[in-house]
Design a protein around this motif. Structure first.
Motif, PDB file in Angstrom:
ATOM      1  N   PHE A 607     -24.319  43.580  45.636  1.00 16.88           N
ATOM      2  CA  PHE A 607     -24.707  42.912  44.661  1.00 16.88           C
ATOM      3  C   PHE A 607     -25.592  41.512  44.524  1.00 16.88           C
ATOM      4  CE2 PHE A 607     -19.620  42.662  45.278  1.00 16.88           C
ATOM      5  CZ  PHE A 607     -19.376  43.136  43.787  1.00 16.88           C
ATOM      6  N   GLN A 608     -26.381  41.457  45.900  1.00 14.89           N
ATOM      7  CA  GLN A 608     -27.130  40.263  46.277  1.00 14.89           C
ATOM      8  C   GLN A 608     -28.431  41.225  45.474  1.00 14.89           C
ATOM      9  OE1 GLN A 608     -28.377  37.974  48.641  1.00 14.89           O
ATOM     10  NE2 GLN A 608     -29.821  38.230  49.166  1.00 14.89           N
ATOM     11  N   TYR A 609     -28.717  42.975  45.923  1.00 15.86           N
ATOM     12  CA  TYR A 609     -29.934  43.473  45.985  1.00 15.86           C
ATOM     13  C   TYR A 609     -29.250  44.773  44.546  1.00 15.86           C
ATOM     14  CZ  TYR A 609     -31.060  42.486  50.854  1.00 15.86           C
ATOM     15  OH  TYR A 609     -31.851  42.253  51.493  1.00 15.86           O
ATOM     16  N   GLY A 610     -27.738  44.593  44.178  1.00 13.71           N
ATOM     17  CA  GLY A 610     -27.504  45.441  43.183  1.00 13.71           C
ATOM     18  C   GLY A 610     -27.181  46.485  42.647  1.00 13.71           C
ATOM     19  N   TRP A 611     -27.017  47.155  44.291  1.00 13.75           N
ATOM     20  CA  TRP A 611     -26.881  48.742  44.730  1.00 13.75           C
ATOM     21  C   TRP A 611     -25.887  49.413  44.416  1.00 13.75           C
ATOM     22  CZ3 TRP A 611     -29.132  48.874  49.846  1.00 13.75           C
ATOM     23  CH2 TRP A 611     -30.215  48.884  50.312  1.00 13.75           C
ATOM     24  N   GLY A 612     -24.869  48.791  43.508  1.00  8.45           N
ATOM     25  CA  GLY A 612     -23.430  48.497  43.028  1.00  8.45           C
ATOM     26  C   GLY A 612     -22.696  48.275  42.047  1.00  8.45           C
ATOM     27  N   TYR A 626     -21.858  30.803  45.599  1.00 13.43           N
ATOM     28  CA  TYR A 626     -22.253  29.635  46.658  1.00 13.43           C
ATOM     29  C   TYR A 626     -21.188  29.806  47.722  1.00 13.43           C
ATOM     30  CZ  TYR A 626     -18.992  26.509  44.465  1.00 13.43           C
ATOM     31  OH  TYR A 626     -18.211  25.576  43.664  1.00 13.43           O
ATOM     32  N   TRP A 627     -19.399  29.850  47.328  1.00 10.76           N
ATOM     33  CA  TRP A 627     -17.977  29.068  48.005  1.00 10.76           C
ATOM     34  C   TRP A 627     -17.435  30.580  49.139  1.00 10.76           C
ATOM     35  CZ3 TRP A 627     -13.699  32.364  47.136  1.00 10.76           C
ATOM     36  CH2 TRP A 627     -14.177  33.258  45.820  1.00 10.76           C
ATOM     37  N   LEU A 628     -18.459  31.959  49.541  1.00 13.36           N
ATOM     38  CA  LEU A 628     -17.909  33.014  49.134  1.00 13.36           C
ATOM     39  C   LEU A 628     -18.512  33.000  50.852  1.00 13.36           C
ATOM     40  CD1 LEU A 628     -16.528  35.104  48.326  1.00 13.36           C
ATOM     41  CD2 LEU A 628     -18.401  36.503  47.805  1.00 13.36           C
ATOM     42  N   PRO A 629     -19.785  32.875  51.774  1.00 10.40           N
ATOM     43  CA  PRO A 629     -19.344  33.241  52.771  1.00 10.40           C
ATOM     44  C   PRO A 629     -18.665  32.454  54.014  1.00 10.40           C
ATOM     45  CG  PRO A 629     -21.751  32.966  51.587  1.00 10.40           C
ATOM     46  CD  PRO A 629     -20.691  32.508  50.622  1.00 10.40           C
ATOM     47  N   ILE A 630     -18.669  31.133  53.599  1.00  8.78           N
ATOM     48  CA  ILE A 630     -17.978  30.446  54.538  1.00  8.78           C
ATOM     49  C   ILE A 630     -15.967  30.810  54.365  1.00  8.78           C
ATOM     50  CG2 ILE A 630     -16.501  28.302  54.938  1.00  8.78           C
ATOM     51  CD1 ILE A 630     -18.837  26.238  54.139  1.00  8.78           C
ATOM     52  N   PHE A 631     -15.666  30.916  52.796  1.00 11.10           N
ATOM     53  CA  PHE A 631     -14.211  31.331  52.890  1.00 11.10           C
ATOM     54  C   PHE A 631     -13.936  33.070  53.268  1.00 11.10           C
ATOM     55  CE2 PHE A 631     -11.604  33.840  50.128  1.00 11.10           C
ATOM     56  CZ  PHE A 631     -10.211  32.372  50.096  1.00 11.10           C
ATOM     57  N   LEU A 632     -15.428  34.052  53.176  1.00  3.47           N
ATOM     58  CA  LEU A 632     -14.956  34.900  53.484  1.00  3.47           C
ATOM     59  C   LEU A 632     -14.965  34.980  55.135  1.00  3.47           C
ATOM     60  CD1 LEU A 632     -17.135  37.538  51.702  1.00  3.47           C
ATOM     61  CD2 LEU A 632     -14.596  37.584  51.756  1.00  3.47           C
ATOM     62  N   PHE A 633     -16.251  33.808  56.209  1.00  6.11           N
ATOM     63  CA  PHE A 633     -15.814  34.103  56.997  1.00  6.11           C
ATOM     64  C   PHE A 633     -14.768  33.717  57.882  1.00  6.11           C
ATOM     65  CE2 PHE A 633     -16.483  31.551  60.701  1.00  6.11           C
ATOM     66  CZ  PHE A 633     -16.889  32.376  62.155  1.00  6.11           C
ATOM     67  N   VAL A 634     -13.782  32.617  57.132  1.00  2.75           N
ATOM     68  CA  VAL A 634     -12.927  32.002  57.769  1.00  2.75           C
ATOM     69  C   VAL A 634     -11.268  32.586  57.908  1.00  2.75           C
ATOM     70  CG1 VAL A 634     -10.766  30.314  57.740  1.00  2.75           C
ATOM     71  CG2 VAL A 634     -13.282  29.624  57.145  1.00  2.75           C
ATOM     72  N   ILE A 635     -11.108  33.370  56.158  1.00  9.33           N
ATOM     73  CA  ILE A 635     -10.276  34.089  56.285  1.00  9.33           C
ATOM     74  C   ILE A 635     -10.276  36.227  57.315  1.00  9.33           C
ATOM     75  CG2 ILE A 635      -9.621  35.969  54.285  1.00  9.33           C
ATOM     76  CD1 ILE A 635      -9.211  33.131  54.030  1.00  9.33           C
ATOM     77  N   LEU A 636     -11.742  36.225  57.432  1.00  8.91           N
ATOM     78  CA  LEU A 636     -11.512  37.503  58.025  1.00  8.91           C
ATOM     79  C   LEU A 636     -11.736  37.473  58.913  1.00  8.91           C
ATOM     80  CD1 LEU A 636     -15.275  39.576  55.848  1.00  8.91           C
ATOM     81  CD2 LEU A 636     -11.889  40.300  55.733  1.00  8.91           C
ATOM     82  N   PHE A 637     -12.254  35.974  59.561  1.00 11.87           N
ATOM     83  CA  PHE A 637     -11.796  35.507  61.149  1.00 11.87           C
ATOM     84  C   PHE A 637     -10.776  36.272  61.754  1.00 11.87           C
ATOM     85  CE2 PHE A 637     -12.902  33.920  65.435  1.00 11.87           C
ATOM     86  CZ  PHE A 637     -14.034  34.269  66.383  1.00 11.87           C
ATOM     87  N   GLU A 700     -16.723  40.157  44.280  1.00 12.14           N
ATOM     88  CA  GLU A 700     -17.460  39.953  45.467  1.00 12.14           C
ATOM     89  C   GLU A 700     -16.600  39.487  46.390  1.00 12.14           C
ATOM     90  OE1 GLU A 700     -21.480  37.978  43.876  1.00 12.14           O
ATOM     91  OE2 GLU A 700     -20.317  36.628  44.538  1.00 12.14           O
ATOM     92  N   MET A 701     -15.273  39.304  45.900  1.00  9.76           N
ATOM     93  CA  MET A 701     -14.501  38.387  47.101  1.00  9.76           C
ATOM     94  C   MET A 701     -13.799  39.680  47.818  1.00  9.76           C
ATOM     95  SD  MET A 701     -11.323  35.599  46.851  1.00  9.76           S
ATOM     96  CE  MET A 701     -10.422  36.814  46.396  1.00  9.76           C
ATOM     97  N   GLY A 702     -12.889  40.479  46.367  1.00  5.86           N
ATOM     98  CA  GLY A 702     -12.571  41.904  46.726  1.00  5.86           C
ATOM     99  C   GLY A 702     -13.036  42.846  47.951  1.00  5.86           C
ATOM    100  N   ILE A 703     -14.219  43.052  47.352  1.00  8.59           N
ATOM    101  CA  ILE A 703     -14.962  43.802  47.746  1.00  8.59           C
ATOM    102  C   ILE A 703     -15.588  43.661  49.597  1.00  8.59           C
ATOM    103  CG2 ILE A 703     -17.390  45.337  47.696  1.00  8.59           C
ATOM    104  CD1 ILE A 703     -17.132  45.684  44.976  1.00  8.59           C
ATOM    105  N   GLY A 704     -15.630  42.365  49.754  1.00 12.58           N
ATOM    106  CA  GLY A 704     -16.587  41.480  51.117  1.00 12.58           C
ATOM    107  C   GLY A 704     -15.355  41.767  51.795  1.00 12.58           C
ATOM    108  N   LEU A 705     -13.866  41.438  51.080  1.00 14.49           N
ATOM    109  CA  LEU A 705     -12.455  41.497  52.448  1.00 14.49           C
ATOM    110  C   LEU A 705     -11.963  42.926  52.528  1.00 14.49           C
ATOM    111  CD1 LEU A 705     -10.826  38.433  50.028  1.00 14.49           C
ATOM    112  CD2 LEU A 705     -11.337  38.980  53.040  1.00 14.49           C
ATOM    113  N   ALA A 706     -11.927  43.562  51.916  1.00 18.34           N
ATOM    114  CA  ALA A 706     -11.862  44.952  51.611  1.00 18.34           C
ATOM    115  C   ALA A 706     -12.794  45.896  53.200  1.00 18.34           C
ATOM    116  CB  ALA A 706     -12.265  45.797  50.270  1.00 18.34           C
ATOM    117  N   ALA A 707     -14.353  45.614  52.440  1.00 18.97           N
ATOM    118  CA  ALA A 707     -14.546  46.232  53.736  1.00 18.97           C
ATOM    119  C   ALA A 707     -14.635  45.700  54.792  1.00 18.97           C
ATOM    120  CB  ALA A 707     -17.101  45.691  52.617  1.00 18.97           C
TER     121      ALA A 707
END
Length: 768
Positions: A607-612, A626-637, A700-707
């Motif tokens: 997403f940031q580099y735009g490769w997808g 902006y809200w994704l890093p903290i949210f992903l960390f907590v959920i994924l951890f 971003e949330m869906g692909i981040g969680l799935a990956a």
């Protein structure tokens, strides 16, 4: 040096003595086992009590108490929240609820009679509505600012009476009226934006989340049919998870009166509740089947599953709860509501798995295998570990150094982009052009580019009748325009008490880009202190979309270390007590951090580099939500610890029976890898639904969680965990003498007394 307690028979077999093992299990029943045992003996109380609670909670919460949402006018943080509070006291609507109607032509200009006739038709169609005030025409006093430089576009604007909720309730009739103007003048583009945009986009966002939740259910059922092979076995976890979700929705409606909830919290409850509830049930059912296939009677198999997989569910559940509690420290109302909701749904899923599930299994018994899916059930291997995973583990355990180096190297490469993480507020580029009013907003920005769609709103608390205040506001307007970062018109409103002024200043940029952020910084740090800041006893603050975005982003960056630290420290402590090993706890933290970092890297590359962009159909905005890093960390951890606890519990169980560390790792992981992979497929399927949504943040949330779940269930659990455990050998179970005071969570299980402690082995290296 004594390192372990080994019985005469180092590898006791459940096949040889199921009755003795069952008796030992009953004597050594831990809390999870006791809950399962009680539920099995009182299955009616457990099952019907659960159903009654779900019905009562859902009905009471939604029909009696009602759901209280976060006030959209009071959701800011930092300086924007301060400004909102000043305006809240002074103006009933708190912030101007402005609607814009754009009239545009590629061939005609604003001076053309047909152009003016279209504008007049817009004004005539809305001016009599009691819902509006301060109607401005491009041919009136504000004509200069409401006609584009090329004169091919003009805007009619007005303010809606009341606050945002009231404005959105009344905007549809006005939008319909202006749409009819466009039909009467097909040679011109006539479109609306502003209040109608907020309402339309909020509805689209809610509908997309609802659709994602609806799609996740058939995906989950499909995966479970492949894993469990029978309709009855699939129905149990699905019904248990969905009933837990319904009960949680009712409970969150009650808690929302203490902690107002985000409007999308029910979709989050469904997704997290479905994923966690199905996972816990899957762990439990697979272990019960395995014990039955090993020769135990259904009741003895249930007791074994309750004391082993039940214990894993209990530990992993509390670990997930700990991780979710980290959201409380983010300082954001949405995060707070998500934290409350996810903790409740995980707690409910855990309770249902430890009580209702064993009750159902005790009643249904072998009939759980009814309704077999043709061909699928033939691939089940309940009696032993997965042959596929045994084949995968063989080279890993034979060459642990190479396996750890390759897997670790791959994760580090994936994580490298995380070093360049950049967060940003998603603007219009994050929305599809088919989204409500987006085309109009883009046309307004293209024609005017003056910040009208997202102006800065300055709240000034002072005596507005004083000469000093009047001069300061006049200077504010002059300096803002002179800076080149603000545009006309700058509106000033004074409340009835003449102690608060609201100054609306259109800033350059699109509201969320660097140009807008820099203009806001100039306004806050330079212009306001040099003007209003010199008025004695005056208070000022800036709000608006740009200000709220900047303040929220700044807050989350400052809170991230606190959230991360809380989750890591408490997860470490819980794992340390659970496994009585400082090495296991430290390694779990490191591996989970590596998994999350790799997920961040994948997210940034796509997403940031735009490769997808071409694969996932989006346009990169050069950052991550902006809200994704903290949210992903907590959920994924939290979710990744499910798998880690489940696997390590099985490894420790085998080790306590007398197996060497290498043998215990091979048995434990081969026995759990299949169910862990299956559970991961459920989560990946659920989360991947978000990748199909048109909203960039949701993609971003869906692909981040799935990956992250995929990485965790494969590279981490199937390669790095066994390789590192084989390399560490008996060091895995090391507990320093100064930690001997740690409590034990449960008495020994099944076939061996647990060692009091494990001394550090004399040498580090592979064993077994």
């Amino acid at each position: 040096m004594k390192t372990r307690v080994i019985q005469d028979d180092p590898v006791p077999s459940r096949h040889k003595m199921p009755d003795r093992a069952s008796a030992q299990m009953q004597r050594a029943m831990n809390i999870a086992g006791r809950m399962g045992n009680w539920s099995a003996r009182h299955w009616k109380t457990a099952v019907f009590g659960w159903l009654a609670c779900v019905i009562v909670f859902f009905a009471f919460g939604n029909l009696v108490v009602g759901f209280k949402q976060i006030d959209i006018n009071d959701a800011g943080v930092g300086q924007s929240h301060k400004a909102d509070q000043i305006l809240k006291k002074a103006f009933p609507e708190r912030a101007p609820q402005t609607e814009y109607v754009l009239v545009q032509s590629t061939s005609r200009t604003a001076g053309d009679p047909a152009f003016r006739s279209t504008v007049d038709d817009v004004i005539d169609s809305v001016k009599s509505s009691p819902a509006i005030k301060k109607l401005d025409s491009p041919y009136g006093t504000k004509g200069e600012s409401l006609i584009s430089d090329d004169r091919h576009a003009a805007m009619v604007q007005w303010e809606m009476r009341g606050d945002a909720d009231q404005a959105q309730k009344k905007i549809d009739a006005l939008s319909a009226a202006t749409d009819n103007v466009g039909k009467r003048h097909p040679a011109f583009f006539v479109g609306h934006a502003g209040v109608s945009s907020d309402k339309g986009l909020d509805k689209m966002f809610g509908d997309q989340l609802k659709l994602a939740g609806e799609r996740s259910i058939p995906i989950t059922i499909g995966v479970l049919l492949l894993v469990l092979g029978t309709l009855v076995a699939v129905g149990i976890p699905i019904l248990l998870a969905l009933s837990g979700v319904l009960g949680t929705i009712g409970l969150v409606a009650v808690t929302s009166h203490l902690v107002p909830a985000d409007q999308n919290v029910n979709a989050v409850i469904l997704l997290i509740g479905l994923a966690v509830g199905v996972d816990y049930s899957l762990f439990y059912i697979k272990r019960w089947r395995e014990e039955r296939a090993a020769g135990r009677e259904p009741s003895a198999a249930l007791a074994a599953a309750a004391a082993t997989s039940g214990r894993s569910v209990l530990i992993s559940g509390f670990t997930v709860l700990t991780a979710m509690a980290g959201l409380f420290f983010a300082g954001d109302k949405t995060y707070l509501s998500f934290g409350v909701a996810t903790m409740i749904v995980v707690g409910v899923a855990m309770l249902g798995s430890l009580t209702v599930l064993p009750a159902l299994l005790s009643k249904i018994g072998p009939r759980v295998d009814k309704g077999r899916i043709p061909f699928v059930h033939r691939f089940r291997n309940d009696a032993g570990g997965s042959r596929l995973w045994k084949a995968i583990l063989k080279p890993t355990l034979a060459h642990p150094v190479a396996a750890a180096a390759l897997a670790g190297g791959l994760l580090i490469v994936l994580a490298l982009p995380a070093l360049h993480l950049h967060t940003s507020q998603s603007g219009l580029e994050a929305l599809p052009k088919s989204a409500p009013t987006v085309d109009t907003i883009q046309r307004i920005q293209g024609a005017f580019s003056n910040g009208n769609v997202a102006p800065a709103i300055v709240a000034i608390e002072a005596n507005t009748d004083s000469t000093a205040t009047k001069q300061a506001i006049a200077a504010l307007k002059r300096q803002a325009l002179a800076s080149g970062q603000a545009r006309k018109p700058i509106d000033v409103e004074v409340n009835a008490s003449h102690d608060v002024a609201r100054v609306t200043i259109p800033l350059v940029g699109n509201g969320v880009n660097d140009k807008s952020n820099e203009a806001l910084k100039t306004l806050r740090d330079d212009i306001l202190p040099a003007t209003v800041g010199r008025v004695p006893d005056a208070t000022f603050a800036v709000t608006g979309n740009t200000a709220q975005s900047v303040d929220q982003n700044s807050l989350l960056k400052s809170k991230a270390p606190i959230v991360f630290g809380f989750v890591l420290i408490f997860a470490f402590g819980l794992l340390l007590v659970s496994f009585r090993s400082i090495v296991i706890a430290l390694k779990a933290i490191v591996l989970n951090l590596l998994s999350v970092a790799a997920a961040y890297g994948v997210l940034i590359a796509i997403f940031q580099y735009g490769w997808g962009e071409n694969v996932f159909d989006f346009t990169s905005n050069g950052g991550i939500a902006y809200w994704l890093p903290i949210f992903l960390f907590v959920i994924l951890f939290g979710l990744s610890m499910d798998y880690h606890v489940f696997i390590l519990t099985r490894v420790r169980e085998a080790y306590d029976r007398g197996l060497s560390t290498g043998e215990a790792v091979e048995e434990g992981i081969s026995a759990t890898a299949g169910v862990v992979t299956s559970a991961a497929l459920v989560m990946v399927g659920v989360f991947a639904v978000f990748a199909l949504m048109p909203i960039l943040d949701m993609k971003e949330m869906g692909i981040g969680l799935a990956a992250a779940v995929l990485i965790d269930a494969t590279i981490i659990r199937a390669v790095l965990v066994p390789a590192s455990m084989k390399l560490l050998g008996d060091w895995n179970w090391y507990l320093p003498r100064w930690l001997e005071w740690l409590p034990r969570l449960e008495p020994p299980t099944e076939a061996a007394e647990r060692p009091e402690r494990v001394e550090a082995p004399p040498a580090l290296g592979p064993t077994g």
